[in-house]
Design an enzyme around this catalytic site. Structure first.
Site, PDB file in Angstrom:
ATOM      1  N   LYS A 372       0.509  -1.167   0.265  1.00 61.09           N
ATOM      2  CA  LYS A 372      -0.270  -0.429  -0.005  1.00 61.09           C
ATOM      3  C   LYS A 372       1.041   1.400   0.340  1.00 61.09           C
ATOM      4  O   LYS A 372       0.648   2.369  -0.802  1.00 61.09           O
ATOM      5  CB  LYS A 372      -1.284   0.151   1.459  1.00 61.09           C
ATOM      6  CG  LYS A 372      -1.933  -0.816   1.217  1.00 61.09           C
ATOM      7  CD  LYS A 372      -2.964  -0.943  -0.075  1.00 61.09           C
ATOM      8  CE  LYS A 372      -4.075  -1.769   0.448  1.00 61.09           C
ATOM      9  NZ  LYS A 372      -5.209  -1.618  -1.032  1.00 61.09           N
ATOM     10  N   GLU A 394      -9.381   6.237   3.519  1.00 59.21           N
ATOM     11  CA  GLU A 394     -10.419   4.790   3.515  1.00 59.21           C
ATOM     12  C   GLU A 394      -9.667   3.869   4.110  1.00 59.21           C
ATOM     13  O   GLU A 394      -8.281   3.426   3.531  1.00 59.21           O
ATOM     14  CB  GLU A 394     -11.612   4.567   2.873  1.00 59.21           C
ATOM     15  CG  GLU A 394     -10.939   4.206   1.593  1.00 59.21           C
ATOM     16  CD  GLU A 394      -9.681   3.834   0.846  1.00 59.21           C
ATOM     17  OE1 GLU A 394      -8.809   3.400   0.512  1.00 59.21           O
ATOM     18  OE2 GLU A 394      -9.634   5.381   0.796  1.00 59.21           O
ATOM     19  N   SER A 660       1.427  -9.739  -0.472  1.00 58.58           N
ATOM     20  CA  SER A 660       1.182  -8.452  -1.099  1.00 58.58           C
ATOM     21  C   SER A 660       1.350  -7.426   0.714  1.00 58.58           C
ATOM     22  O   SER A 660       1.450  -6.935   1.230  1.00 58.58           O
ATOM     23  CB  SER A 660      -0.229  -8.342  -0.500  1.00 58.58           C
ATOM     24  OG  SER A 660      -1.119  -8.970  -0.781  1.00 58.58           O
TER      25      SER A 660
END
Length: 676
Positions: A372, A394, A660
């Site tokens: 991210k 968010e 991830s």
């Protein structure tokens, strides 16, 4: 001193007297359209006009640029290259102006360009493309000139002579690369140089890079040899210029190529010959259209109050994508702050268990624990350049929220993160991390109290505070330009993986596997490989606890196209079109829609989508932890589950799976569910 150094020194001296002004000539070819046209072609010729060269002396005595240009255009040239260097090639800007007046074809100004002023000069005198020679420019100058060329709406053709120069060119932002088969020190020409470097570029960087072969091309056999290494455009000069009729020579060459290699019709089928000049249907377009659609999906379905900030964001992103200073700052932070490149780890024991050769792309080793931060950092830098001082975001699993809070702390931006109370209960550790980093965490108690509802509240905040606030959306979702922008920031995953697997295995993988929530980690891995038809891609959604609507988050197994959060895409909804509740043990996959580019890839069968249940993901997490010492996030465990349950499918295959994120955030859930 080499001849190149001599020419450049003379050029620097000449520039002291300023550039050549003149009446601006109209140009008909934008840089973006030209690049896309080149990308669609399997074969085209850039025919060159030059009178002499330092190595060969006078090449043509009866040199009439306008007349030769018209003959090239009639013969079928895609574009023309015009030598304008005066002292060593007897070129002139007047030659460029004469050609521009004579024909409408795209024009390449071929010179020794070392300053932004020369780019302005090129645009004034009618060029559509410019040559930038990597050997003439240092690591600071090359990206600056590439960006400056794009600012003038000129397409830069970056010439390289080695693998190292190719690396530098791509890093600097080049998308059109010419490989010169001529050694600039000895002037010797060796087509194997082009073959070697072309294959290196194609294998390392994929088909998004358009390759142009330069120097020493005389026959269809030469073209066949270089085409085998990935070249689709061929800059041909001397062999045409020495012909009695250059246009007729080009016409004959093109006929021979289309008839079959070396005039042998049996070597190429009719369909192969037609494909030489036809668009390549196997390459999926890289960008959304002007309205932000990937085929029918995407777009901007937002209140009127958000149209202006979205247009501002799109314009700023387009500008900064070509800004060398911005890209340099981003790349420096990705390297020295985020910790890129992340490793590609061979999973020896899991490979032994499954019969596949399995590698994990280790995004779990990024700072903050997941992929991210790649996107969060890029968007935060963009927001700061736009003059925004406040960030809203968010988060579901908390990793995007932590990444956003982290980059806001780094860059001195105020930060508010919206999070559903259901997800806050699942991710208490990440809630504390965000607060420790200085972010305000706002609980969302409406709707399903998960990611969907957190996005709703974030968009309401953004609508109210657009003047000083940027919405840092965390996945390839939402209205344009977010799906494209987030994908671009995450595509570093696939670019690194491509180079790494080639170094470690000497070939590209057979399969790519990644979990799919909104879809940023999967597109980040897939994007670099989309034009490789031999690579299968598997996206794994959340199968949850069952097939009933509300029991899972598998959009391609029960969803249908609809609009959610500003984008038209596959959405889980009931018969009345109401958005369905969803369920997944992994908070990051617990969302009823998917990115619009994924929807297109699904419909075109380029990516196969499947799902893994909660129990399969938990078991995959346990096995990977105990067999490889890698504790994955529950999201990533869905990708591992696909590998484990389909061992026969992947046996004997080379596989890259995207890890991830790491499982630290999921420890309470894992402890409860696995009774560890």
């Amino acid at each position: 001193m080499t001849i190149l150094e001599t020419i450049v020194r003379r050029k620097r001296s000449d520039l002291e007297s300023g550039i050549r002004e003149g009446e601006p000539l109209a140009r008909k070819h934008s840089a973006e359209d030209l690049l896309e046209a080149l990308r669609r072609r399997r074969f085209c010729v850039i025919a060159e006009l030059k009178k002499k060269s330092p190595s060969k002396g006078v090449i043509r005595t009866d040199y009439s640029p306008a007349e030769i240009a018209r003959s090239y255009a009639s013969a079928g040239a895609f574009a023309l290259s015009v030598l304008t260097e005066e002292n060593f090639f007897s070129g002139s800007l007047e030659h460029l102006r004469a050609v521009r007046t004579a024909v409408d074809l795209p024009l390449l100004r071929k010179d020794f360009i070392i300053s932004p002023e020369q780019l302005k000069e090129s645009a004034i005198h009618g060029a559509d493309m410019v040559l930038l020679i990597a050997a003439c420019l240092n690591e600071r100058e090359l990206p600056q000139l590439i960006a400056a060329a794009r600012a003038e709406d000129l397409l830069p053709l970056v010439e390289v002579h080695s693998e190292a120069e190719a690396d530098a060119a791509v890093t600097a932002g080049a998308r059109l690369i010419g490989v010169n088969n001529r050694d600039l020190r000895s002037f010797e020409v060796d087509l194997q140089t082009g073959v070697r470097i072309g294959k290196y570029i194609r294998d390392s960087f994929g088909r998004d890079i358009v390759l142009v072969a330069e120097s020493g091309i005389h026959s269809p056999c030469d073209i066949e040899l270089l085409a085998s290494a990935g070249y689709t455009a061929f800059l041909i000069g001397e062999s045409l210029m020495r012909a009695q009729d250059p246009g007729r020579a080009l016409e004959n060459l093109l006929k021979e190529v289309h008839r079959g290699v070396a005039g042998n019709p049996g070597r190429s089928s009719a369909s192969e010959k037609a494909a030489l000049s036809a668009p390549n249907p196997g390459v999926i377009p890289s960008q959304p259209d002007a309205t932000g659609h990937f085929g029918p999906y995407g777009g901007k379905f937002v209140p009127e109050t958000l149209m202006a900030p979205l247009e501002e964001l799109e314009a700023s992103y387009r500008q900064l994508s070509a800004d060398a200073e911005f890209q340099s700052e981003l790349n420096t932070l990705l390297s020295h702050y985020v910790g890129r490149p992340t490793p590609l780890t061979y999973a020896a024991r899991l490979s032994q268990d499954t019969g596949a050769r399995i590698y994990f792309k280790r995004e779990d080793l990024c700072h903050t624990g997941a992929h991210k931060i790649n996107n969060a950092l890029g968007q935060a830098l963009l927001a700061r350049r736009m003059g925004k001082t406040r960030i809203v975001a968010e988060t579901g699993a908390g990793q995007h929220g932590v990444a956003t809070a982290t980059v806001c702390a780094l860059l001195g931006l105020r930060c508010r993160v919206y999070m559903g109370v259901e997800d806050m209960a699942r991710q208490e550790l990440n809630v504390f991390r965000m607060k420790l980093l200085g972010a305000e965490v706002v609980p969302v108690d409406s709707g399903t109290r998960t990611l969907k509802d957190a996005i709703n509240e974030t968009m309401r905040d953004w609508v109210t505070n657009v003047a000083d606030t940027h919405y840092l959306l965390g996945s390839v979702l939402g209205p344009h330009p977010y799906p494209q922008m987030v994908r671009d920031f995450q595509s570093i995953i696939g670019r690194e993986a491509r180079r790494q697997i080639l170094r470690q295995e000497g070939r590209l993988p057979d399969y790519l596997i990644a979990c799919v929530g909104g879809g940023s980690n999967s597109l980040g891995l897939f994007y670099e490989f989309l034009s490789e038809p031999g690579i299968a891609m598997i996206g794994v959604e959340a199968g949850g606890r069952g097939k009933g609507l509300g029991d899972h988050a598998a959009r391609f197994d029960g969803g249908r196209p609809g609009v959610l959060h500003g984008s038209y895409t596959y959405v889980l909804q009931n018969q009345d079109g109401q958005i369905s509740t969803t369920h997944s043990i992994s908070a990051g996959l617990d969302y009823p829609a998917v990115g619009p580019e994924h929807s297109r890839l699904h419909d075109e069968n380029r990516v196969q989508f499947t799902s893994a249940t909660d129990s399969e993901a938990l078991e995959a997490c346990r096995i990977l932890s105990q067999r490889e010492g890698l504790i994955p996030a529950l999201e990533s465990a869905h990708a591992v589950a696909e590998l484990l349950r389909n061992r026969e499918k992947y046996a004997g295959k080379l596989v890259i799976a995207n890890l991830s994120g790491r499982g630290d955030k999921d420890m309470p859930t894992l402890q409860r569910e696995l009774n560890a």
